[in-house]
Design a protein around this motif. Structure first.
Motif, mmCIF file in Angstrom:
data_model
loop_
_atom_site.group_PDB
_atom_site.id
_atom_site.type_symbol
_atom_site.label_atom_id
_atom_site.label_comp_id
_atom_site.label_asym_id
_atom_site.label_seq_id
_atom_site.Cartn_x
_atom_site.Cartn_y
_atom_site.Cartn_z
ATOM 1 N N ARG A 107 0.934 -1.402 0.094
ATOM 2 C CA ARG A 107 -0.004 -0.049 0.003
ATOM 3 C C ARG A 107 0.878 1.292 0.140
ATOM 4 N NH1 ARG A 107 -5.236 -0.109 1.330
ATOM 5 N NH2 ARG A 107 -4.920 2.135 2.338
ATOM 6 N N GLU A 108 2.103 1.169 0.736
ATOM 7 C CA GLU A 108 2.582 2.482 1.148
ATOM 8 C C GLU A 108 3.861 2.658 0.219
ATOM 9 O OE1 GLU A 108 1.180 4.323 4.907
ATOM 10 O OE2 GLU A 108 2.632 2.984 5.707
ATOM 11 N N GLN A 109 4.496 1.337 0.071
ATOM 12 C CA GLN A 109 5.898 1.605 -0.741
ATOM 13 C C GLN A 109 5.647 1.537 -2.201
ATOM 14 O OE1 GLN A 109 6.357 0.554 2.383
ATOM 15 N NE2 GLN A 109 7.983 1.983 2.818
ATOM 16 N N LEU A 110 4.472 0.847 -2.575
ATOM 17 C CA LEU A 110 4.345 0.520 -4.288
ATOM 18 C C LEU A 110 3.067 0.954 -4.470
ATOM 19 C CD1 LEU A 110 5.419 -3.240 -4.065
ATOM 20 C CD2 LEU A 110 6.715 -1.155 -4.660
ATOM 21 N N GLY A 111 2.339 1.645 -3.591
ATOM 22 C CA GLY A 111 1.003 2.349 -4.033
ATOM 23 C C GLY A 111 0.024 1.437 -4.578
ATOM 24 N N LEU A 112 -0.205 0.134 -4.078
ATOM 25 C CA LEU A 112 -0.885 -0.729 -4.691
ATOM 26 C C LEU A 112 -1.988 -0.745 -3.544
ATOM 27 C CD1 LEU A 112 1.208 -3.540 -6.103
ATOM 28 C CD2 LEU A 112 -0.275 -1.711 -7.336
ATOM 29 N N THR A 113 -3.159 0.183 -3.477
ATOM 30 C CA THR A 113 -4.036 0.344 -2.489
ATOM 31 C C THR A 113 -5.296 -0.379 -2.535
ATOM 32 O OG1 THR A 113 -4.844 2.504 -3.414
ATOM 33 C CG2 THR A 113 -3.172 2.890 -1.767
ATOM 34 N N GLY A 114 -5.331 -1.173 -3.708
ATOM 35 C CA GLY A 114 -6.560 -2.100 -3.875
ATOM 36 C C GLY A 114 -6.230 -3.171 -2.703
ATOM 37 N N THR A 115 -5.325 -3.384 -2.123
ATOM 38 C CA THR A 115 -5.307 -4.424 -1.098
ATOM 39 C C THR A 115 -5.630 -3.916 0.147
ATOM 40 O OG1 THR A 115 -3.399 -5.710 -2.292
ATOM 41 C CG2 THR A 115 -3.761 -6.068 0.173
ATOM 42 N N LYS A 116 -6.553 -3.885 1.148
ATOM 43 C CA LYS A 116 -7.089 -3.274 1.985
ATOM 44 C C LYS A 116 -6.624 -3.887 3.428
ATOM 45 C CE LYS A 116 -9.562 -0.883 -0.776
ATOM 46 N NZ LYS A 116 -8.899 0.072 -1.408
ATOM 47 N N TYR A 117 -6.726 -2.789 4.381
ATOM 48 C CA TYR A 117 -6.328 -3.001 5.707
ATOM 49 C C TYR A 117 -7.713 -3.277 6.457
ATOM 50 C CZ TYR A 117 -5.641 -2.102 10.791
ATOM 51 O OH TYR A 117 -5.693 -1.795 12.037
ATOM 52 N N GLY A 118 -8.215 -4.287 7.018
ATOM 53 C CA GLY A 118 -9.213 -4.602 7.834
ATOM 54 C C GLY A 118 -9.026 -4.510 9.159
ATOM 55 N N CYS A 119 -7.946 -5.593 9.666
ATOM 56 C CA CYS A 119 -7.743 -6.207 10.811
ATOM 57 C C CYS A 119 -6.347 -5.917 11.428
ATOM 58 C CB CYS A 119 -8.526 -7.272 11.190
ATOM 59 S SG CYS A 119 -7.767 -8.582 10.519
ATOM 60 N N GLY A 120 -5.581 -6.366 10.616
ATOM 61 C CA GLY A 120 -4.172 -6.468 10.682
ATOM 62 C C GLY A 120 -3.565 -7.749 11.436
ATOM 63 N N ILE A 121 -4.541 -8.598 11.780
ATOM 64 C CA ILE A 121 -4.491 -9.742 12.544
ATOM 65 C C ILE A 121 -4.775 -11.047 11.971
ATOM 66 C CG2 ILE A 121 -4.185 -8.687 14.858
ATOM 67 C CD1 ILE A 121 -7.033 -9.768 15.410
ATOM 68 N N ALA A 122 -4.974 -11.127 10.512
ATOM 69 C CA ALA A 122 -4.987 -12.250 9.623
ATOM 70 C C ALA A 122 -6.740 -12.733 10.059
ATOM 71 C CB ALA A 122 -4.366 -13.361 9.994
ATOM 72 N N GLN A 123 -7.465 -12.174 10.416
ATOM 73 C CA GLN A 123 -8.932 -12.389 10.768
ATOM 74 C C GLN A 123 -9.758 -12.104 9.650
ATOM 75 O OE1 GLN A 123 -10.981 -13.734 13.224
ATOM 76 N NE2 GLN A 123 -9.160 -14.291 14.310
ATOM 77 N N CYS A 124 -9.860 -11.086 8.734
ATOM 78 C CA CYS A 124 -10.801 -10.659 7.900
ATOM 79 C C CYS A 124 -10.652 -10.745 6.452
ATOM 80 C CB CYS A 124 -11.062 -9.026 8.252
ATOM 81 S SG CYS A 124 -9.813 -8.035 7.401
ATOM 82 N N GLY A 125 -9.414 -10.886 6.012
ATOM 83 C CA GLY A 125 -9.247 -11.209 4.817
ATOM 84 C C GLY A 125 -9.362 -10.146 3.768
ATOM 85 N N ALA A 126 -9.665 -8.985 4.316
ATOM 86 C CA ALA A 126 -9.456 -7.938 3.319
ATOM 87 C C ALA A 126 -7.998 -7.407 2.448
ATOM 88 C CB ALA A 126 -9.663 -6.442 4.070
ATOM 89 N N CYS A 127 -7.107 -8.121 3.157
ATOM 90 C CA CYS A 127 -5.742 -7.706 2.467
ATOM 91 C C CYS A 127 -5.292 -9.049 1.701
ATOM 92 C CB CYS A 127 -4.738 -7.768 3.685
ATOM 93 S SG CYS A 127 -4.558 -9.188 4.960
ATOM 94 N N THR A 128 -6.108 -9.820 1.479
ATOM 95 C CA THR A 128 -5.800 -11.132 0.596
ATOM 96 C C THR A 128 -5.282 -11.039 -0.721
ATOM 97 O OG1 THR A 128 -7.732 -12.162 1.681
ATOM 98 C CG2 THR A 128 -6.728 -13.372 -0.201
ATOM 99 N N VAL A 129 -4.045 -11.591 -0.778
ATOM 100 C CA VAL A 129 -3.293 -11.474 -2.187
ATOM 101 C C VAL A 129 -2.847 -12.787 -2.497
ATOM 102 C CG1 VAL A 129 -2.473 -9.265 -1.775
ATOM 103 C CG2 VAL A 129 -1.130 -11.162 -1.018
#
Ligand code: FES
Ligand code: FES
Lengths: 743, 153
Positions: B26-48
């Motif tokens: 998100r921050e170094q590569l500007g690929l903001t499609g991948t989301k932050y939802g929980c930060g603890i592997a619970q929600c899957g918003a960051c799935t790649v």
């Protein structure tokens, strides 16, 4: 439908362009020459009117580009509920434009202010987005059509009455000559806006009322949709924040030496009197450094508060002599005392967090001259007011840019605490845009929670098992008292009686009970309450619908028949109830699933102007494993603007409502919320999701909302089905706290 | 500093070793499609996708990667949003707010890659992402549509 190539709203490019244009006003060293910048530098509103010079604004609602693209302005916020598409359908219907060429844009609160609130109210809550603005947005579309037709008629020197508009083309009927909206739009924009604007009969709708696909999907499929937390501005820094976890507490002291030495860290700041933020080049570094800041709190007077304490206060209020009356008929106390049989039960409903998928966030930039904010909000004008207040600048020198929200559910509607924080941070770093993003943990701890309530239901059953009298004593928290205490008169918050009113056309009880008393003893724990999707309809419907089920069983009657006997004067409530009972096959046994017998439960209510009902089918194994197999739901919203989006809202309402019923609970210990993330705050996932069959029954003549009412019938339908399956009454939510094991 | 292979390109990111892949994307590569939802592997918003398998980027430090592992984000799933999952999502109006959808789509696409004809039970079990708007039933229908007409039960 060629939606994938349709410009999304707001696309990454559009947003970045407008963000840069707005920033141009600050002359902070960003040199991105864009249309509107010159005007901005001379003191005009920084976000110059969204219409570029090549596009023609016909009126406030409609812009037509030379290529016939129609830009419909949407004042309300899109948070997933489909309002953006529904409102566009209503405008397009009257405009007679080509639906395939429709795009949308949000006017800003600053523009609304500068133009005398030409777009009206921007607030998007209470399922009001469409129903409250349908009349004037349709008139906006109709007026624009009349102006476009008039402009064409003027060009041809023929009477406007001889011309007709359809699919963005104006035709002079006698001669067959045609022109497009794009060609006459500029001339149309110079005509006076007509005042006498007749609207179509909804029976003649062609675009409105149709299950058209949403306008905002394409950008949500490839990562290009920019949400508030995705915003990138030139020179932007990032902030993470930690506010006192005990509401009402303050920062006593801060030791930030270690954090300040960490990579990328620019500043460690106090924010207000209760929070500390770290500003760094990246958010991850800000968050990591924040964890290294040593904050000592003054936890204040609520440091020892607990959920157990709240429950005690509420329980004693069940007997309090003082209570505000919401609905009264006959003499409930006398009827209950005289009845041969008395039935009593106490129910409770917990605090809950909205848990929007997108955490709270806002980007702000402040100079002594201007303040600009980018944030997902359900109410741009309220965010604007908070930005102005926090910035110390007059509202005309502030601007707020809205995004599609990554969920709202009421959290982003009334208070804008995160906007205030962002502005307070930006103010300490003049000229530098700072993006504040909460952690999930901050989002869980600093919520505006579903109010906590209890209810004692007391009824007298007559000799024939008829409901002779009912006293419904509500006890607990008032959202209005927490958010707008100035609106409370004599301890009475009318909103606590949602779904229980005698007649409001908004949220009325669906039963005629000869002797009835519904009253509320207000008790307000320190946990700040908020509008939580469904609001007070949620618990009120559980209390009433589950207790009616109890009464039906006590009277030895079928729950549907018992209700019907009280509903003769409530035909619309009855119609949705009958619809779900019939579709679900009430009265015939449900087929077993995987060897487990399946049982049904019913529920109905009226809220946000719509009539809704549900029939749930569940099984419960001997070991107590609950499975919700199928839910049939019916909605009568009066006019249905987009039936497939109504179905989407109904389906989603069961996810939200069943998450609440099964798991939703924020408990308080030592003055603070105990649940900090999705591990301790569980929500419904796909493995538990029942099939949902939605019946949309629009009977016309009124406008009801659809984003919220169905949530209220989810829990009681399931709880009543659980009783049918197990003989157990679960009266305290969430269900996870009660074992359904039968041995 | 880490070398990442993202959407077919090898890139260097300037980030501390313990920076989660999510924030590097998100921050170094500007690929903001991948989301932050929980930060603890619970929600899957960051799935790649990592070598074709769904992975939660919030829970993996960049130091765990080198250029041999192929990371694909929502931006790289298909050049023109033509992946069968994306097309099915469009046809069925799956997203509501859309915030969970990049993760949901990546999870669904990984499921189909591993199990081209998943049963409904498999879909329910494999896709554990959180969607607060409640798009689950359309997600199931979308996966079934993308898998083709032959799926059953
Ligand atoms: S952000 Fe990674 S699983 Fe939630
Ligand atoms: S679409 Fe909003 S969280 Fe899934």
């Amino acid at each position: 439908m060629n939606a994938i190539s349709r410009p999304g709203n707001p696309s990454r490019r559009h947003l970045l362009a407008s963000a840069s244009a707005a920033l141009g006003a600050f002359t902070l060293g960003f040199r991105i020459p864009l249309p509107g910048e010159a005007a901005a530098q001379t003191g005009a509103p920084a976000s110059a009117p969204a219409a570029a010079p090549t596009s023609a604004e016909v009126n406030a609602w409609v812009v037509v580009k030379p290529d016939d693209t129609i830009v419909i302005r949407i004042a309300r916020s899109e948070m997933g509920q489909g309002t953006l598409t529904g409102l566009a359908q209503l405008v397009a219907e009257e405009l007679e434009c080509d639906w395939a060429k429709v795009t949308t844009e949000y006017p800003t609160p600053g523009q609304n202010l500068a133009r005398g609130r030409v777009w009206g109210n921007m607030s998007t809550g209470g399922s009001r987005g469409i129903r409250e603005s349908q009349d004037y947005v349709r008139k906006g579309g109709a007026a624009a059509r009349m102006m476009l037709v008039q402009a064409a008629a003027n060009a041809w020197s023929v009477p406007a009455g001889e011309c007709r508009a359809a699919a963005s083309i104006v035709t002079h009927m006698p001669s067959g000559r045609t022109t497009t909206f794009g060609r006459v739009a500029e001339a149309a924009g110079r005509l006076p806006v007509p005042t006498d604007v007749p609207l179509k009969n909804p029976a003649d709708w062609k675009v409105a009322g149709q299950p058209v696909l949403r306008l905002d999907t394409a950008a949500k499929l490839n990562g290009s949709q920019v949400y508030g937390m995705d915003l990138q501005l030139p020179g932007m820094l990032n902030a993470a924040i930690h506010a006192c976890p005990v509401f009402g507490g303050k920062v006593r002291s801060v030791d930030s030496a270690a954090a300040e030495a960490m990579p990328g860290v620019k500043r460690v700041l106090r924010v207000g009197d209760n929070a500390v933020a770290v500003v760094a080049d990246t958010w991850w570094r800000a968050k990591t450094a924040l964890d290294a800041v040593n904050i000592t709190w003054d936890e204040g007077e609520h440091a020892a508060a607990s959920s157990a304490g709240f429950a005690e206060v509420l329980r004693s209020a069940l007997d309090a002599p003082q209570a505000a009356v919401g609905n009264r008929a006959g003499d409930a106390a006398a009827a209950i005392a005289a009845a041969p049989r008395k039935v009593e039960a106490v129910y409770s409903y917990p605090h809950q967090n909205h848990a929007c998928m997108e955490v709270m966030n806002a980007t702000a930039v402040w100079t002594p001259e201007r303040c600009e904010v980018w944030t997902p909000t359900q109410n741009g004008e309220a965010a604007h007011a908070v930005a102005a207040e926090a910035s110390g600048l007059p509202p005309a020198r502030c601007e707020v840019h809205k995004f599609h929200l990554g969920g709202g559910f009421g959290r982003r509607a009334a208070v804008h605490d995160w906007v205030r924080q962002a502005v307070e941070i930006a103010k300490q770093m003049p000229g530098t845009p700072v993006k504040l993003v909460w952690t999930r943990e901050e989002d869980m701890l600093q919520g505006r929670f579903h109010p906590i309530t209890m209810c004692r239901m007391t009824a007298g059953l007559g000799a024939q098992g008829n409901l002779a009298g009912l006293h419904m004593r509500l006890a607990g928290q008032s959202i209005i008292a927490g958010m707008f205490p100035q609106n409370i008169r004599d301890g009475r918050d009318p909103l606590v009686f949602q779904g229980l009113n005698a007649s409001s056309n908004e949220a009325d009880i669906g039963y005629t009970i000869p002797n009835l008393l519904i009253d509320h003893a207000m008790r307000n724990p320190h946990v700040p309450p908020g509008f939580w999707r469904g609001v007070n309809l949620n618990q009120n419907t559980i209390y009433l619908e589950c207790f009616l089920d109890e009464l039906a069983h006590a009277a030895g009657k079928d729950p549907l028949e018992f209700r019907r006997a009280l509903m003769a004067n409530h035909p619309k409530h009855l119609a949705v109830l009958n619809a779900v009972a019939e579709r679900a096959g009430w009265g015939t046994p449900a087929a077993p699933v995987d060897g487990q017998p399946v049982f049904r439960g019913l529920s109905q209510t009226h809220g946000f102007g719509s009539y809704v009902a549900a029939c749930a089918e569940v099984s419960v194994s001997e070991a107590g494993v609950l499975k919700i197999h199928r839910i049939v739901a019916a909605t009568d919203p009066g006019h249905a603007v987009n039936p497939q989006q109504i179905a989407a809202q109904v389906e989603g309402s069961f996810v939200y409502g069943l998450s609440a019923a099964l798991y939703g609970e924020c408990t308080v210990k030592d003055g603070r919320i105990e649940q900090t993330n999705f591990d301790s705050y569980q929500v419904l996932r796909m493995d538990e999701m029942p099939k949902v069959e939605t019946i949309v029954l629009p009977t016309g003549g009124f406008w009801g909302g659809v984003g919220e009412p169905t949530i209220a019938v989810a829990a009681p339908a399931v709880l009543n089905a659980i009783f049918a399956a197990t003989g157990k009454r679960v009266r305290d939510l969430p269900l996870k706290n009660t074992s359904l094991r039968r041995t | 500093m880490a070398k990442l292979n993202v959407n077919g390109q090898v890139v260097e990111v300037q980030a501390e070793d313990d920076t989660p892949l999510l924030w590097a994307l998100r921050e170094q590569l500007g690929l903001t499609g991948t989301k932050y939802g929980c930060g603890i592997a619970q929600c899957g918003a960051c799935t790649v996708h990592v070598d074709g398998v769904a992975a939660r980027a919030c829970a993996m430090p960049v130091s765990a990667f080198d250029e041999t592992q192929r990371i694909v984000t929502i931006e790289g799933l298909s050049p023109d949003a033509s992946h069968p999952i994306q097309q099915a999502w469009l046809a069925l109006d799956v997203p509501q707010c859309g915030f969970c959808q990049p993760g949901m789509i990546m999870a669904a696409a990984a499921l189909l890659a591993a199990t081209p004809r998943p049963t409904e039970a498999q879909i329910r079990e494999e896709v554990t992402n959180i969607c607060r708007c409640g798009t689950f039933n359309r997600v199931i229908a979308g996966i079934q549509r993308a898998a083709g007409p032959a799926t059953a039960g």
